[in-house]
Design an enzyme around this catalytic site. Sequence first.
Site, mmCIF file in Angstrom:
data_model
loop_
_atom_site.group_PDB
_atom_site.id
_atom_site.type_symbol
_atom_site.label_atom_id
_atom_site.label_comp_id
_atom_site.label_asym_id
_atom_site.label_seq_id
_atom_site.Cartn_x
_atom_site.Cartn_y
_atom_site.Cartn_z
ATOM 1 N N GLU A 404 0.812 -1.215 0.000
ATOM 2 C CA GLU A 404 0.000 0.000 0.000
ATOM 3 C C GLU A 404 0.848 1.269 0.000
ATOM 4 O OE1 GLU A 404 -0.713 -2.747 1.622
ATOM 5 O OE2 GLU A 404 -2.730 -3.273 1.003
ATOM 6 N N HIS A 471 -11.591 -6.057 8.794
ATOM 7 C CA HIS A 471 -12.287 -5.856 7.517
ATOM 8 C C HIS A 471 -13.580 -5.088 7.726
ATOM 9 C CE1 HIS A 471 -9.606 -9.116 6.254
ATOM 10 N NE2 HIS A 471 -9.859 -8.795 5.012
#
Length: 665
Positions: A404, A471
């Site tokens: 990322e 998540h």
Amino acid sequence: MPQTDSKISYDKGHLKSEELLLLYRAMLKPRLIEEKMLVLLRQGKISKWFSGIGQEAISTGVTLSLQEDEYILPMHRNLGVFTSRNIPLHRLFSQWQGKASGFTKGRDRSFHFGTQEYRIIGMISHLGPQLGVADGIALAHKLKKEKKITAVFTGEGGTSEGDFHEALNIASVWQLPVLFCIENNGYGLSTPTNEQYKCQDLAERAAGYGMESLILDGNNILEVYQNISRLAQNMRENPRPVLVEFKTFRMRGHEEASGTKYVPDELMAAWAKKDPIENYRQFLSSEEILSEDLDKKYKAEIKAEIEEDLKTANAESAMEFDESKELNDVYENFEYQDFAPKENAEELRFIDAVSQGLRQSMQKHGDLVLMGQDIAEYGGVFKITEGFVEEFGKERVRNTPICESGIVEAAMGLSIKGMKSMVELQFADFVSSGFNPVVNYLAKVHYRWGQNADVVLRMPCGAGVGAGPFHSQTNEAWFTKTPGLKVVYPAFPYDAKGLLNTAFNDPNPVLFFEHKALYRSIRQEVPVNYYTIPFGKAAKLREGNDVTIITFGAAVHWVLETLEKHPDVDADLLDLRTLQPLDTKSIFSSVKKTGKVIILQEDSLFGGIGSDIAAMINEECFEYLDAPVKRVGSLETPIPFAKALEEGYLSKAKFEAKLLELLQY
Ligand SMILES: Cc1ncc(C[n+]2csc(CCOP(=O)(O)OP(=O)(O)O)c2C)c(N)n1
């Protein structure tokens, strides 16, 4: 080879005398500037100095090997990069004194600046992020078929950062023409190399990424210049990354105040004999290329230039604080252009609206590049980019390795080259692995030196889907508190499409939150044409007089459900849609009308945006309030997995009771 006292052996190859002298003069300039700076430092006239004495052959050699319009991303010891690009010295001096003629309007210090004019992109303090930025610049060159290379510097200490590994891996996988330059100068602050890494040479690391490498004597200007010139030409023709380790030594402290006590005397003495300038001077004089007179002339000319330019910088007045100027430079100016929705509409799920907006923005902006894990043929884990590769090709729809930070940095690099990009975070939770470049690079770059970060980060977020602590987060509060970012959080398909289109027109970094629980559950008539919705305008979903309800994202739907159950509740319902900019006008005017307000957020309560909205209402609307401002947020725990636990955690469970309580007040 003629006799010389030099401790470095030189081979001038085909270089002509003028070129050999140019290299000498190029090294002399940063050295003489530094010597002057050390005097000024002792006199208390400058605050901090990171010395590159003894390392000049690398900065100057690399810079002079590149073409003038090729980007270089230097570090804190690379003064030779700046001087070799012929930046007027008074501008550098003003920069170091925090004055307006510098490059940051006094907002950042030392070498922490970039300049498009000289194709130099300075570091941020965190050392590593610029390695990934170089990838982005090189990617832009490659996509535009420009046959240019990008050079980026790091110390050996910086190679321990994750950014280094991510940047090398990305560059190799994508075959980007980046020259990664490690200046191995023996110490990272006080840490010697044997406490920094375990391999013999850092160049070995290249093999692990499937990349070529080279080790050069960083104190030998001819070795640096000739090898890098050759390599650069080759990389322009055959784009690929190469890792170069320059062996050198840091002759002074990390910065002047920190000293060099931890460096053994013998080591210092041995490297002093290898001084890149003195050795080269001896070589040139033994070759009868540099006479004593010419040497004196060079030094006198450079010293005169330094004195003259110092006078100019010293005469410039210090920066004065002007609040509106400071605030005005946080974001690049964006003139919103309205594209109106047309009548022709179709019913779309939230997810389809996002996908359609993205597709239409790709069609509108030919230079928009999408990057993310599994977004190409696979279509992304939520299938938002399904079919995009067929329509736009793999160059613009790019699968990325799982890194990322490196990808956010590459997006920054694309923006430096004037290109737009989107990074799809597979889940918003994973932005923590790319947090540093978002909050420290993208967010601050325009304020610091006027460069925009034309990047949209798409953030599939939120709970209610039984996905557990990693998540399910809705982490907008990590970003709403950072000046320089825009934060968008739609609750409906219509808004999602229009706001996403605006996000791509806006030249600033935008975090675009998409609630996963809404993706397939919420449908709406959505115009089929390309349209936009302005940022900073809340939607009033219900008009009422008894209470103002303020919320955003999935919580909008929780409120709507609650109001269905209580048709007698006469509420103004504001869906914020964007959190930064925030529509304070609509908030205040509604609260002034109703006198009661409840703010619902999905995130846990403390430190969320609801708290700031509550504080603003207290400050602006106190005399209109008939009850304390009520905030409702989720439990102060991570987000649990099991259904009953998640339901108990979420603020949804508490909202109805809190609303009724407030109405009774
Ligand atoms: C992420 C981060 N951690 C720590 C620091 C503090 N710091 C600044 S420079 C430096 C040493 C850097 O060493 P190296 O990369 O070898 O470069 P050199 O200073 O030797 O040229 C450290 C620890 C920082 N700037 N950024």
